[in-house]
Each structure stands twice: as structure tokens, then as C-alpha cells.
Design an enzyme around this catalytic site. Sequence first.
Site, PDB file in Angstrom:
ATOM      1  N   THR A 160      69.355  31.491  26.488  1.00 32.12           N
ATOM      2  CA  THR A 160      69.961  32.774  26.140  1.00 32.12           C
ATOM      3  C   THR A 160      70.215  32.887  24.639  1.00 32.12           C
ATOM      4  O   THR A 160      70.368  31.875  23.945  1.00 32.12           O
ATOM      5  CB  THR A 160      71.300  32.909  26.900  1.00 32.12           C
ATOM      6  OG1 THR A 160      72.026  34.019  26.379  1.00 32.12           O
ATOM      7  CG2 THR A 160      72.177  31.670  26.745  1.00 32.12           C
ATOM      8  N   ASP A 161      70.344  34.131  24.173  1.00 28.17           N
ATOM      9  CA  ASP A 161      70.712  34.355  22.766  1.00 28.17           C
ATOM     10  C   ASP A 161      72.198  34.059  22.522  1.00 28.17           C
ATOM     11  O   ASP A 161      72.631  33.974  21.367  1.00 28.17           O
ATOM     12  CB  ASP A 161      70.381  35.792  22.334  1.00 28.17           C
ATOM     13  CG  ASP A 161      71.093  36.873  23.118  1.00 28.17           C
ATOM     14  OD1 ASP A 161      71.830  36.547  24.075  1.00 28.17           O
ATOM     15  OD2 ASP A 161      70.927  38.067  22.772  1.00 28.17           O
ATOM     16  N   GLU A 162      72.988  33.928  23.602  1.00 29.95           N
ATOM     17  CA  GLU A 162      74.431  33.742  23.420  1.00 29.95           C
ATOM     18  C   GLU A 162      74.768  32.407  22.758  1.00 29.95           C
ATOM     19  O   GLU A 162      75.873  32.234  22.249  1.00 29.95           O
ATOM     20  CB  GLU A 162      75.165  33.854  24.762  1.00 29.95           C
ATOM     21  CG  GLU A 162      74.950  35.196  25.408  1.00 29.95           C
ATOM     22  CD  GLU A 162      76.055  35.622  26.354  1.00 29.95           C
ATOM     23  OE1 GLU A 162      77.104  34.960  26.416  1.00 29.95           O
ATOM     24  OE2 GLU A 162      75.848  36.636  27.031  1.00 29.95           O
ATOM     25  N   TYR A 176      80.309  29.700  29.191  1.00 30.54           N
ATOM     26  CA  TYR A 176      78.915  29.891  29.598  1.00 30.54           C
ATOM     27  C   TYR A 176      77.960  29.525  28.459  1.00 30.54           C
ATOM     28  O   TYR A 176      77.056  28.703  28.626  1.00 30.54           O
ATOM     29  CB  TYR A 176      78.667  31.346  30.038  1.00 30.54           C
ATOM     30  CG  TYR A 176      77.196  31.716  30.083  1.00 30.54           C
ATOM     31  CD1 TYR A 176      76.337  31.133  31.017  1.00 30.54           C
ATOM     32  CD2 TYR A 176      76.649  32.627  29.176  1.00 30.54           C
ATOM     33  CE1 TYR A 176      74.975  31.456  31.048  1.00 30.54           C
ATOM     34  CE2 TYR A 176      75.296  32.956  29.195  1.00 30.54           C
ATOM     35  CZ  TYR A 176      74.462  32.367  30.132  1.00 30.54           C
ATOM     36  OH  TYR A 176      73.118  32.680  30.160  1.00 30.54           O
ATOM     37  N   LYS A 212      75.128  26.479  28.103  1.00 29.18           N
ATOM     38  CA  LYS A 212      73.693  26.699  27.866  1.00 29.18           C
ATOM     39  C   LYS A 212      73.258  25.995  26.575  1.00 29.18           C
ATOM     40  O   LYS A 212      72.156  25.444  26.492  1.00 29.18           O
ATOM     41  CB  LYS A 212      73.390  28.203  27.780  1.00 29.18           C
ATOM     42  CG  LYS A 212      73.542  28.960  29.087  1.00 29.18           C
ATOM     43  CD  LYS A 212      72.541  28.585  30.168  1.00 29.18           C
ATOM     44  CE  LYS A 212      71.139  29.017  29.861  1.00 29.18           C
ATOM     45  NZ  LYS A 212      70.221  28.761  31.026  1.00 29.18           N
TER      46      LYS A 212
HETATM   47  P1  NAD Z   1      71.341  34.696  38.240  1.00 29.81           P
HETATM   48  O1  NAD Z   1      72.783  34.338  38.171  1.00 29.81           O
HETATM   49  O2  NAD Z   1      70.953  36.047  38.745  1.00 29.81           O
HETATM   50  O3  NAD Z   1      70.544  33.619  39.113  1.00 29.81           O
HETATM   51  C1  NAD Z   1      70.740  32.250  38.981  1.00 29.81           C
HETATM   52  C2  NAD Z   1      70.029  31.569  40.154  1.00 29.81           C
HETATM   53  O4  NAD Z   1      70.188  30.160  40.009  1.00 29.81           O
HETATM   54  C3  NAD Z   1      70.604  31.949  41.522  1.00 29.81           C
HETATM   55  O5  NAD Z   1      69.558  32.226  42.419  1.00 29.81           O
HETATM   56  C4  NAD Z   1      71.380  30.696  41.945  1.00 29.81           C
HETATM   57  O6  NAD Z   1      71.435  30.528  43.357  1.00 29.81           O
HETATM   58  C5  NAD Z   1      70.571  29.610  41.279  1.00 29.81           C
HETATM   59  N1  NAD Z   1      71.338  28.385  41.033  1.00 29.81           N
HETATM   60  C6  NAD Z   1      72.580  28.301  40.482  1.00 29.81           C
HETATM   61  N2  NAD Z   1      72.962  27.013  40.415  1.00 29.81           N
HETATM   62  C7  NAD Z   1      71.952  26.265  40.919  1.00 29.81           C
HETATM   63  C8  NAD Z   1      71.734  24.872  41.095  1.00 29.81           C
HETATM   64  N3  NAD Z   1      72.663  23.983  40.754  1.00 29.81           N
HETATM   65  N4  NAD Z   1      70.563  24.462  41.621  1.00 29.81           N
HETATM   66  C9  NAD Z   1      69.622  25.365  41.989  1.00 29.81           C
HETATM   67  N5  NAD Z   1      69.766  26.701  41.864  1.00 29.81           N
HETATM   68  C10 NAD Z   1      70.910  27.155  41.325  1.00 29.81           C
HETATM   69  O7  NAD Z   1      70.792  34.460  36.766  1.00 29.81           O
HETATM   70  P2  NAD Z   1      69.711  35.266  35.917  1.00 29.81           P
HETATM   71  O8  NAD Z   1      70.381  36.399  35.238  1.00 29.81           O
HETATM   72  O9  NAD Z   1      68.509  35.490  36.745  1.00 29.81           O
HETATM   73  O10 NAD Z   1      69.394  34.178  34.783  1.00 29.81           O
HETATM   74  C11 NAD Z   1      68.356  33.208  34.971  1.00 29.81           C
HETATM   75  C12 NAD Z   1      68.290  32.331  33.738  1.00 29.81           C
HETATM   76  O11 NAD Z   1      68.031  33.134  32.583  1.00 29.81           O
HETATM   77  C13 NAD Z   1      69.586  31.586  33.424  1.00 29.81           C
HETATM   78  O12 NAD Z   1      69.274  30.296  32.973  1.00 29.81           O
HETATM   79  C14 NAD Z   1      70.241  32.400  32.322  1.00 29.81           C
HETATM   80  O13 NAD Z   1      71.057  31.611  31.503  1.00 29.81           O
HETATM   81  C15 NAD Z   1      69.021  32.909  31.593  1.00 29.81           C
HETATM   82  N6  NAD Z   1      69.186  34.179  30.869  1.00 29.81           N
HETATM   83  C16 NAD Z   1      69.697  35.293  31.509  1.00 29.81           C
HETATM   84  C17 NAD Z   1      69.788  36.497  30.829  1.00 29.81           C
HETATM   85  C18 NAD Z   1      70.325  37.755  31.482  1.00 29.81           C
HETATM   86  O14 NAD Z   1      70.540  38.754  30.786  1.00 29.81           O
HETATM   87  N7  NAD Z   1      70.539  37.774  32.787  1.00 29.81           N
HETATM   88  C19 NAD Z   1      69.370  36.568  29.489  1.00 29.81           C
HETATM   89  C20 NAD Z   1      68.877  35.408  28.866  1.00 29.81           C
HETATM   90  C21 NAD Z   1      68.768  34.236  29.574  1.00 29.81           C
HETATM   91  O1  DAU Z   2      72.654  37.833  26.031  1.00 33.98           O
HETATM   92  C1  DAU Z   2      72.117  37.235  27.179  1.00 33.98           C
HETATM   93  C2  DAU Z   2      73.191  37.104  28.217  1.00 33.98           C
HETATM   94  O2  DAU Z   2      73.456  38.403  28.700  1.00 33.98           O
HETATM   95  C3  DAU Z   2      72.832  36.172  29.363  1.00 33.98           C
HETATM   96  O3  DAU Z   2      72.675  34.870  28.868  1.00 33.98           O
HETATM   97  C4  DAU Z   2      73.942  36.173  30.422  1.00 33.98           C
HETATM   98  O4  DAU Z   2      73.565  35.384  31.526  1.00 33.98           O
HETATM   99  C5  DAU Z   2      74.147  37.600  30.876  1.00 33.98           C
HETATM  100  O5  DAU Z   2      75.219  37.637  31.788  1.00 33.98           O
HETATM  101  C6  DAU Z   2      74.441  38.507  29.685  1.00 33.98           C
HETATM  102  O6  DAU Z   2      75.741  38.233  29.119  1.00 33.98           O
HETATM  103  P1  DAU Z   2      76.733  39.429  28.676  1.00 33.98           P
HETATM  104  O7  DAU Z   2      78.107  38.911  28.707  1.00 33.98           O
HETATM  105  O8  DAU Z   2      76.248  40.082  27.446  1.00 33.98           O
HETATM  106  O9  DAU Z   2      76.428  40.436  29.914  1.00 33.98           O
HETATM  107  P2  DAU Z   2      77.376  41.339  30.832  1.00 33.98           P
HETATM  108  O10 DAU Z   2      76.473  42.196  31.648  1.00 33.98           O
HETATM  109  O11 DAU Z   2      78.434  40.557  31.524  1.00 33.98           O
HETATM  110  O12 DAU Z   2      78.102  42.258  29.745  1.00 33.98           O
HETATM  111  C7  DAU Z   2      77.352  43.051  28.823  1.00 33.98           C
HETATM  112  C8  DAU Z   2      78.363  43.705  27.900  1.00 33.98           C
HETATM  113  O13 DAU Z   2      79.121  44.666  28.657  1.00 33.98           O
HETATM  114  C9  DAU Z   2      79.390  42.741  27.305  1.00 33.98           C
HETATM  115  O14 DAU Z   2      79.679  43.155  25.972  1.00 33.98           O
HETATM  116  C10 DAU Z   2      80.623  42.920  28.179  1.00 33.98           C
HETATM  117  C11 DAU Z   2      80.521  44.375  28.622  1.00 33.98           C
HETATM  118  N1  DAU Z   2      81.075  44.676  29.966  1.00 33.98           N
HETATM  119  C12 DAU Z   2      80.668  43.927  31.026  1.00 33.98           C
HETATM  120  C13 DAU Z   2      81.150  44.169  32.284  1.00 33.98           C
HETATM  121  C14 DAU Z   2      80.722  43.322  33.455  1.00 33.98           C
HETATM  122  C15 DAU Z   2      81.955  45.740  30.134  1.00 33.98           C
HETATM  123  O15 DAU Z   2      82.308  46.446  29.164  1.00 33.98           O
HETATM  124  N2  DAU Z   2      82.456  45.977  31.380  1.00 33.98           N
HETATM  125  C16 DAU Z   2      82.094  45.221  32.469  1.00 33.98           C
HETATM  126  O16 DAU Z   2      82.615  45.488  33.586  1.00 33.98           O
END
Ligand code: NAD
Ligand code: DAU
Length: 353
Positions: free
Chosen positions: A132-134, A158, A162
Site C-alpha cells: 500500500t501507499d500508506e 495497519y 504493512k
Molecule cells: P480485503 O480486506 O478485502 O481482503 C483480505 C483477504 O485476505 C480476505 O479475503 C481475508 O479473508 C484474507 N485473509 C486475511 N487474513 C488472512 C490470513 N492470515 N491467511 C489467509 N487469508 C487471509 O483486502 P483488500 O482491500 O482486497 O486488500 C488486498 C491487499 O491489497 C492487502 O494486502 C492490502 O494491504 C492491499 N492494498 C489494498 C488497497 C485498498 O485500497 N483496498 C490499496 C493498496 C493495497
Molecule cells: O491507500 C491505500 C489504502 O487505502 C489501503 O492500503 C487500505 O487497505 C484501504 O483500507 C485504504 O485505506 P484508507 O484509510 O485510505 O481507506 P478508507 O476507505 O477506510 O478511508 C478513505 C478515507 O475516507 C480516509 O481519509 C478516511 C475517510 N472515511 C472513511 C470511512 C470508513 C470517512 O470519512 N468516513 C468513513 O466512514
Amino acid sequence: MILVTGGAGFIGANFVLDWLAQVGEPVVNLDRLTYAGNLGNLAAVKDDRRHQFVRGDIGDRGLVANLLETHRPRAIINFAAETHVDRSIHGPAAFIETNVVGTFALLDVARTHFAALPPIERAQFRFLHVSTDEVFGSLGPDEAGFSETTAYAPNSPYSASKAAADHLVRAYHHTYDLPVLTTNCSNNYGPRQFPEKLIPLMFHNAVAGKPLPVYGDGGNVRDWLFVGDHCAAIRVVLERGRVGETYNVGGSAERTNLEVVETLCRILGEQKPGRDYRKQITFVKDRPGHDRRYAIDATKIGRELGWAPRETFDSGLAATVRWYLENSAWLAAVTSGEYHKWVSLNYAAGAVA
Ligand code: NAD
Ligand code: DAU
């Protein structure tokens, strides 16, 4: 074939569906099925012989070793993680367990497996870690976007977990020659995202006539990428990425949270007219330690691998809203039971700013 972990979650499931449609190579999908994992995400490939689902933990060394020995994948793509920042604030332990200890176990088993492979398989093998970019922390309003050389400065449990995983991945390359690739991507949105994250949560509340809880002043900025574009980026990095390198992936679509929610309300108004959804916007107490701004400089992946996002924020969001409207059964299934406990914990009465 390839081994995907976390392939029942949001991005992992989109990746598996995309991979089978575009590449067609068999996939073994290892997922623990936490609250975020959902076999409903994989309904379209339920009877597809190219897809084999295995319920299990990336930290289960015996299981992973057995899968590697049995299937001899040419690549492991590690999506499995705990992913929600707010949950990491309420309960960080699970994030350390899966994202740090789990990734470590997966790397370690992969290393042993890799070391014993015959030369041709060794040359082909890749371990692609999805990050992630975080990990880069928070940007000021005028700072340039994160590049691959930006120093790590994670701020939430989180992002710290990562970052730790990314460092282990790097170390396994430098120390043991494990052929790793790492992608650091910005905020994804699209079909099948669990409604704890901003866009699906706002959609869910909007159609239910509930408040749309914007944290703080709504001025935090994220760089949004449609999930299909992320899947395409992972495919090109796997095929042509240079071993040991990291690639930043982003949508060049910076928006404040308030802009995101207002755009969602407008698009929803076009697709499901009858109400002014903007009236449901409510400002609530801010997330502790809330990073102000993320932005990605995706020059490297564009220059080296020719990747660029196809969707604009508006086209991707319109497709996403359409998917959620057409898949109300999916949303209903994932918002029953445990979901209510999370909503009452994170959005407790009194949290309104
Ligand atoms: P998600 O939370 O939707 O899915 C995570 C999946 O991993 C689930 O299916 C869960 O059951 C599985 N999992 C959790 N713990 C596990 C374990 N110990 N063993 C096996 N499986 C397990 O997540 P996502 O949003 O699809 O993110 C996927 C990946 O991409 C993550 O590594 C996350 O950090 C990264 N990522 C997400 C975003 C985003 O915006 N969602 C952005 C950048 C990177
Ligand atoms: O940047 C990549 C990341 O983006 C991933 O690595 C994470 O897995 C993913 O969860 C996401 O993180 P954020 O914290 O940016 O995403 P989230 O959807 O939780 O929130 C996006 C923005 O919106 C953040 O600034 C918080 C705000 N927010 C979120 C929720 C859930 C609100 O204002 N209200 C809300 O109820």
C-alpha cells in the site's frame, strides 16, 4: 499455475476473476475467510476447474509447504492481509499476526521451496507482494507524490504492519535471493469491496437513507484507482517487473473525501433518482492519527512496463455504483450479523462532530 493468497477478499477476488478471464492459467486460492473474505465474490468461478479454493492461513507453514509441493506454482501473489485502518486502531493484534507474522511465514516457506527447485523453475519463480501507499505516511498539500524512493513513515498500526512486511520481503531478496516484486498501490474502489471502506460504506448508507459519516472536515485526500486497473498493474509487474524492485501504482485521481462522497451522491442520483443524497452527509469525529494526504507518482511503472489506468474516477465510480445497485443481494449478505457490531463500535453514538 499461480498461488494467490487472500483471493476471496476485494482486490484478490477481482484479480482471480480477471486473471482467469485474461490469462486463463490455473489458480490455487488460499484464504482464511475472515470477515472480509467471501466465497460469494468467487461465485462466477465456482465450477471452473482452473480455480481451486483452499481455506487456510498464510501463517500455516505445513499447509503452505504442502500447497507449494503439490502444485508447484510459478508465482505466489500475496494479497492476504488485515486491511482496514479503523479496525487496526481498535484492535492492532490481528494486523501484526497476519500482516507481519503471516507474511514472514509465507516468505520463509517460499524460500525453502524456492531453494529446492530445479534451475528452470527457479528462474521463473516470483513472489509478488501486494502493498500500500500508506507505508509512506502523510503528504503536505504541495508535496510531490510518493515515489519508490520515498522514505517509509507509517502512521497507523495497519500501515506499520504493512511496512514491516515490505521490509521482510526486501530482506528475503537481499539475503536469500528470493525473486520478489512489491507493488505499493493507492486507494482502490470497485465491485466487491466490503462496506467498511469509504465508497461502499457511503453507498450502503445512502440507499438505506442513513447518515453519510465524513470524518473530520472531509478535507483528507486520497488517490483513487479502479480495482481492475490495479489488477492489470499486478499482471504486468508479475510478467515484466524487475526482480527485487518495487512499483508504485496510483490513479492520478486525487480527491478530498468530501469530493468523493459528493460525486458518489451525484452519480447515485443519476442511476437511482428520487432523493438528494447529499443531504445525508454528516461530519463526524475524526479518525485518530488520520493521514491528511496520499498521492502516488506512478512514473516508474508507466515508463518501464507501459502501465496506465484505463478508468477515470468518474467512469470507474459510475461502473461501481451500477454494480452495487445490481448486486443488492451481495451487499445484504455481507452487511448482516457481525457487520452491525462493527458499525456500532466505530460509529458509536456521540461520534458526531
Ligand atoms: P480485503 O480486506 O478485502 O481482503 C483480505 C483477504 O485476505 C480476505 O479475503 C481475508 O479473508 C484474507 N485473509 C486475511 N487474513 C488472512 C490470513 N492470515 N491467511 C489467509 N487469508 C487471509 O483486502 P483488500 O482491500 O482486497 O486488500 C488486498 C491487499 O491489497 C492487502 O494486502 C492490502 O494491504 C492491499 N492494498 C489494498 C488497497 C485498498 O485500497 N483496498 C490499496 C493498496 C493495497
Ligand atoms: O491507500 C491505500 C489504502 O487505502 C489501503 O492500503 C487500505 O487497505 C484501504 O483500507 C485504504 O485505506 P484508507 O484509510 O485510505 O481507506 P478508507 O476507505 O477506510 O478511508 C478513505 C478515507 O475516507 C480516509 O481519509 C478516511 C475517510 N472515511 C472513511 C470511512 C470508513 C470517512 O470519512 N468516513 C468513513 O466512514
